[in-house]
Design a protein around this motif. Structure first.
Motif, PDB file in Angstrom:
ATOM      1  N   ALA A 133       0.927  -1.194   0.038  1.00 27.38           N
ATOM      2  CA  ALA A 133      -0.015  -0.064  -0.012  1.00 27.38           C
ATOM      3  C   ALA A 133       0.831   1.512   0.210  1.00 27.38           C
ATOM      4  O   ALA A 133       0.227   2.477  -0.404  1.00 27.38           O
ATOM      5  CB  ALA A 133      -0.931  -0.118   1.228  1.00 27.38           C
ATOM      6  N   THR A 134       2.081   1.314   0.173  1.00 26.91           N
ATOM      7  CA  THR A 134       2.969   2.407   0.351  1.00 26.91           C
ATOM      8  C   THR A 134       4.272   2.180  -0.521  1.00 26.91           C
ATOM      9  O   THR A 134       4.292   2.777  -1.578  1.00 26.91           O
ATOM     10  CB  THR A 134       3.358   2.516   1.853  1.00 26.91           C
ATOM     11  N   LEU A 135       5.247   1.590  -0.079  1.00 28.47           N
ATOM     12  CA  LEU A 135       6.356   1.304  -0.796  1.00 28.47           C
ATOM     13  C   LEU A 135       6.383   0.997  -2.105  1.00 28.47           C
ATOM     14  O   LEU A 135       6.901   1.562  -3.087  1.00 28.47           O
ATOM     15  CB  LEU A 135       7.228   0.361   0.139  1.00 28.47           C
ATOM     16  N   ILE A 136       5.566  -0.392  -2.419  1.00 25.54           N
ATOM     17  CA  ILE A 136       5.646  -0.839  -3.869  1.00 25.54           C
ATOM     18  C   ILE A 136       5.060  -0.008  -4.759  1.00 25.54           C
ATOM     19  O   ILE A 136       5.527   0.268  -6.128  1.00 25.54           O
ATOM     20  CB  ILE A 136       4.847  -1.852  -3.703  1.00 25.54           C
ATOM     21  N   PRO A 137       3.803   0.674  -4.561  1.00 27.37           N
ATOM     22  CA  PRO A 137       3.336   1.697  -5.699  1.00 27.37           C
ATOM     23  C   PRO A 137       4.625   2.977  -6.179  1.00 27.37           C
ATOM     24  O   PRO A 137       4.635   3.150  -7.321  1.00 27.37           O
ATOM     25  CB  PRO A 137       2.078   2.219  -5.044  1.00 27.37           C
ATOM     26  N   SER A 138       4.989   3.266  -5.152  1.00 27.71           N
ATOM     27  CA  SER A 138       6.230   4.298  -5.358  1.00 27.71           C
ATOM     28  C   SER A 138       7.280   3.680  -6.021  1.00 27.71           C
ATOM     29  O   SER A 138       7.693   4.259  -7.236  1.00 27.71           O
ATOM     30  CB  SER A 138       6.913   4.985  -4.024  1.00 27.71           C
ATOM     31  N   LEU A 321      13.136   0.131  -5.204  1.00 34.35           N
ATOM     32  CA  LEU A 321      12.778  -0.062  -3.661  1.00 34.35           C
ATOM     33  C   LEU A 321      13.333   0.781  -2.819  1.00 34.35           C
ATOM     34  O   LEU A 321      12.933   1.505  -2.016  1.00 34.35           O
ATOM     35  CB  LEU A 321      12.941  -1.283  -3.606  1.00 34.35           C
ATOM     36  N   ARG A 322      14.970   0.958  -3.182  1.00 28.68           N
ATOM     37  CA  ARG A 322      15.680   1.835  -2.232  1.00 28.68           C
ATOM     38  C   ARG A 322      15.321   3.225  -2.296  1.00 28.68           C
ATOM     39  O   ARG A 322      15.143   4.209  -1.326  1.00 28.68           O
ATOM     40  CB  ARG A 322      17.151   1.666  -2.644  1.00 28.68           C
ATOM     41  N   GLU A 323      15.096   3.564  -3.696  1.00 24.22           N
ATOM     42  CA  GLU A 323      14.759   5.092  -3.495  1.00 24.22           C
ATOM     43  C   GLU A 323      13.430   5.563  -3.015  1.00 24.22           C
ATOM     44  O   GLU A 323      13.136   6.468  -2.592  1.00 24.22           O
ATOM     45  CB  GLU A 323      14.663   5.412  -5.225  1.00 24.22           C
ATOM     46  N   ALA A 324      12.377   4.564  -3.185  1.00 23.95           N
ATOM     47  CA  ALA A 324      11.063   4.557  -2.760  1.00 23.95           C
ATOM     48  C   ALA A 324      11.089   4.710  -1.363  1.00 23.95           C
ATOM     49  O   ALA A 324      10.685   5.235  -0.386  1.00 23.95           O
ATOM     50  CB  ALA A 324      10.126   3.583  -3.142  1.00 23.95           C
ATOM     51  N   ALA A 325      12.011   3.848  -0.591  1.00 23.66           N
ATOM     52  CA  ALA A 325      12.147   3.865   0.637  1.00 23.66           C
ATOM     53  C   ALA A 325      12.610   5.043   1.370  1.00 23.66           C
ATOM     54  O   ALA A 325      12.160   5.752   2.431  1.00 23.66           O
ATOM     55  CB  ALA A 325      12.856   2.486   1.275  1.00 23.66           C
ATOM     56  N   GLU A 326      13.657   5.501   0.814  1.00 23.73           N
ATOM     57  CA  GLU A 326      14.252   6.870   0.964  1.00 23.73           C
ATOM     58  C   GLU A 326      13.244   7.978   0.992  1.00 23.73           C
ATOM     59  O   GLU A 326      13.606   9.041   2.049  1.00 23.73           O
ATOM     60  CB  GLU A 326      15.507   7.164   0.200  1.00 23.73           C
TER      61      GLU A 326
END
Length: 334
Positions: A133-138, A321-326
């Motif tokens: 719902a958060t990390l993956i869409p980004s 994934l790293r960029e979205a997490a940051e």
């Protein structure tokens, strides 16, 4: 006395030896996968008829497969006891290994398919619900914006099931988590994990709760409160945290639905301790979150098979994934 030896070419047998063709010797010992699947179904269900119904065969068809399997192995696998079946000693040996053999074959097929899939820039990503719902869409949005032509097939599961699926070759990238008190999964040398997010656990409470005006709250102060608990692993972490704080929590409601957790909290039916990520995508207007002391964290990782680490498609997914997490803003609401 004569001895046997194996060779690949006929007509080249040494004097005094009886020749055995190597290819035919090995072939005769090989197990037919379909017969093995049928055998496992018969053992699990207890009869040819039940196995036939499950597999969509006729009962005579199952019987013929089992007779053929016995011929292949040159042994008897079953004996009849009244209307039932009993495994022979040889059948017991095969039964002990059948399911794991089938699982290994399936995993091998999946891993072979994964190589083809990744060469075609199709990546299977499996994540737990709040990450989906958060990390993956980004992350997917960033991939599409880069015009790399990578296609994502998305799945949802929580660890350890998701990591087991990675081992079987069903997924290419798994976004999983663990809590402070939970050991790091022993994935062996075949896997490699990358840290994405270390997120704190927060206290969820209604905006009219007396503690809502506090900036941070000691968990030990909440021993008399009623509680709403989330998913199984979240509940385990919560109970462990309360135990460390010196009390056993009164859990009135449990639900895997993050929005439901918030609704119950806002309705005054209890407090909740949840990962901060869960309130970053559903925010009930009357919900407040506060830092809890002592701090506890959920550690979010991305895991891949070491053999696929060099795949261009996998590398790009990990980077996204790293960029979205940051970029994720996980500050608690006021």
């Amino acid at each position: 006395m004569r001895f046997s030896h194996h060779h690949e070419e006929e007509g080249k047998c040494k004097p005094g030896f009886t020749c055995v063709n190597q290819t035919s010797a090995y072939t005769s010992a090989m197990l037919d996968t379909q017969k093995l699947v049928t055998f496992a179904a018969v053992v699990r269900l207890g009869s040819f008829a039940a196995a036939a119904r499950e597999l969509g065969y006729t009962q005579p068809g199952v019987s013929q497969q089992m007779k053929s399997l016995e011929r292949d192995l040159k042994t008897t696998l079953f004996s009849r006891e009244g209307r039932g079946l009993k495994l022979s000693e040889q059948g017991d040996v095969l039964a002990e290994r059948a399911e794991s053999l089938i699982a290994d074959l399936h995993a091998t097929e999946e891993r072979v398919a994964a190589v083809t899939r990744l060469k075609e820039a199709r990546v299977r990503v499996c994540a737990f619900p709040s990450a989906n719902a958060t990390l993956i869409p980004s992350a997917i949005s960033r991939l599409r914006a880069s015009h790399l032509g990578i296609e994502i097939e998305l799945f949802e599961a929580e660890p350890p099931e998701s990591l087991e699926g990675l081992e079987r070759g069903e997924y290419d990238v798994v976004v999983a988590f663990r809590y402070d008190d939970q050991p790091t999964p022993d994935l062996g040398e075949s896997h490699i994990s990358f840290s994405l997010i270390d997120e704190p656990m927060v206290l969820m409470l209604a905006d009219d709760h007396p503690l809502a005006r506090r900036k941070q709250i000691e968990l030990s102060e909440l021993r008399e409160e009623r509680w709403v608990a989330g998913c199984v692993r979240c509940r385990q972490e919560f109970v462990s945290a309360c135990s460390d704080a010196g009390f056993s929590p009164r859990i009135d409601i449990t639900t895997d639905d993050n929005l439901a957790v918030q609704s119950y909290v806002v309705a005054g039916l209890g407090l909740a301790m949840m990962p901060r990520m869960t309130q970053s995508f559903v925010k009930h207007p009357k919900l407040r979150t506060r830092p809890l002391l002592p701090e506890r964290h959920r550690h979010v990782t991305a895991t891949v098979l070491r053999s696929q680490r060099g795949s261009t498609a996998v590398v790009r997914v990990l980077e996204s994934l790293r960029e979205a997490a940051e970029s994720m803003a996980l500050a608690p609401n006021t």
